[in-house]
Design a protein around this motif. Sequence first.
Motif, PDB file in Angstrom:
ATOM      1  N   PHE A 140      -7.227  -2.957   3.816  1.00  0.00           N
ATOM      2  CA  PHE A 140      -6.078  -2.465   3.058  1.00  0.00           C
ATOM      3  C   PHE A 140      -5.915  -0.951   3.157  1.00  0.00           C
ATOM      4  CE2 PHE A 140      -4.691  -6.345   1.278  1.00  0.00           C
ATOM      5  CZ  PHE A 140      -5.820  -7.120   1.088  1.00  0.00           C
ATOM      6  N   THR A 141      -6.936  -0.283   3.631  1.00  0.00           N
ATOM      7  CA  THR A 141      -6.849   1.171   3.757  1.00  0.00           C
ATOM      8  C   THR A 141      -6.351   1.605   5.131  1.00  0.00           C
ATOM      9  OG1 THR A 141      -9.115   1.488   4.572  1.00  0.00           O
ATOM     10  CG2 THR A 141      -8.817   1.371   2.184  1.00  0.00           C
ATOM     11  N   PHE A 166      -4.566   6.995   3.421  1.00  0.00           N
ATOM     12  CA  PHE A 166      -4.429   5.935   2.437  1.00  0.00           C
ATOM     13  C   PHE A 166      -4.514   6.509   1.033  1.00  0.00           C
ATOM     14  CE2 PHE A 166      -4.918   1.940   0.383  1.00  0.00           C
ATOM     15  CZ  PHE A 166      -5.978   2.053  -0.511  1.00  0.00           C
ATOM     16  N   TYR A 216      -0.587  -2.969   8.157  1.00  0.00           N
ATOM     17  CA  TYR A 216       0.664  -3.211   7.443  1.00  0.00           C
ATOM     18  C   TYR A 216       1.801  -3.461   8.432  1.00  0.00           C
ATOM     19  CZ  TYR A 216      -1.788  -1.755   3.259  1.00  0.00           C
ATOM     20  OH  TYR A 216      -2.674  -1.687   2.210  1.00  0.00           O
ATOM     21  N   ALA A 243      -3.653   0.588  -2.806  1.00  0.00           N
ATOM     22  CA  ALA A 243      -3.039  -0.680  -2.416  1.00  0.00           C
ATOM     23  C   ALA A 243      -3.237  -1.706  -3.515  1.00  0.00           C
ATOM     24  CB  ALA A 243      -3.642  -1.196  -1.114  1.00  0.00           C
ATOM     25  N   GLY A 285       0.827  -1.200   0.000  1.00  0.00           N
ATOM     26  CA  GLY A 285       0.000   0.000   0.000  1.00  0.00           C
ATOM     27  C   GLY A 285       0.859   1.247   0.000  1.00  0.00           C
TER      28      GLY A 285
END
Length: 126
Positions: free
Chosen positions: A107-108, A46, A113, A49, A34
């Motif tokens: 993923f945002t 964000f 991560y 990604a 990402g």
Amino acid sequence: VQLQASGGGSVQAGGSLRLSCAVSGRTIGSVAVGWFRRAPGKEREFVVAITTGGTRYYAGSVSGRIAILRSNAENTVYLQMNSLKPEETAVYYCAAAGRRYSNRNSFTQAQKYDYWGQGTQVTVSS
């Protein structure tokens, strides 16, 4: 796992830049990668990604102007940014997630991560 972000610089509004995120210690296809950014005085946000399966998720503010590309041969993810705006001046960070997630929301989120690069400065002048 180490990530090395590069490619930042100064560009005029409407210009383009391509950022790179070189990954070592894991094959690029085994991690989701990402991109996030932090503008002066603002929280990290964000940007985009790419999952291990190749699915791409974009922030609404950048959709249609940026592309995320993955090179298995180079073990690198690229962020192509077009039509840049002054408000997109920020430090851009790439990050990798070793775990697999099943929904866009995961993923945002930066906390999903595991590994982070050092950041690269992007400055867009008006």
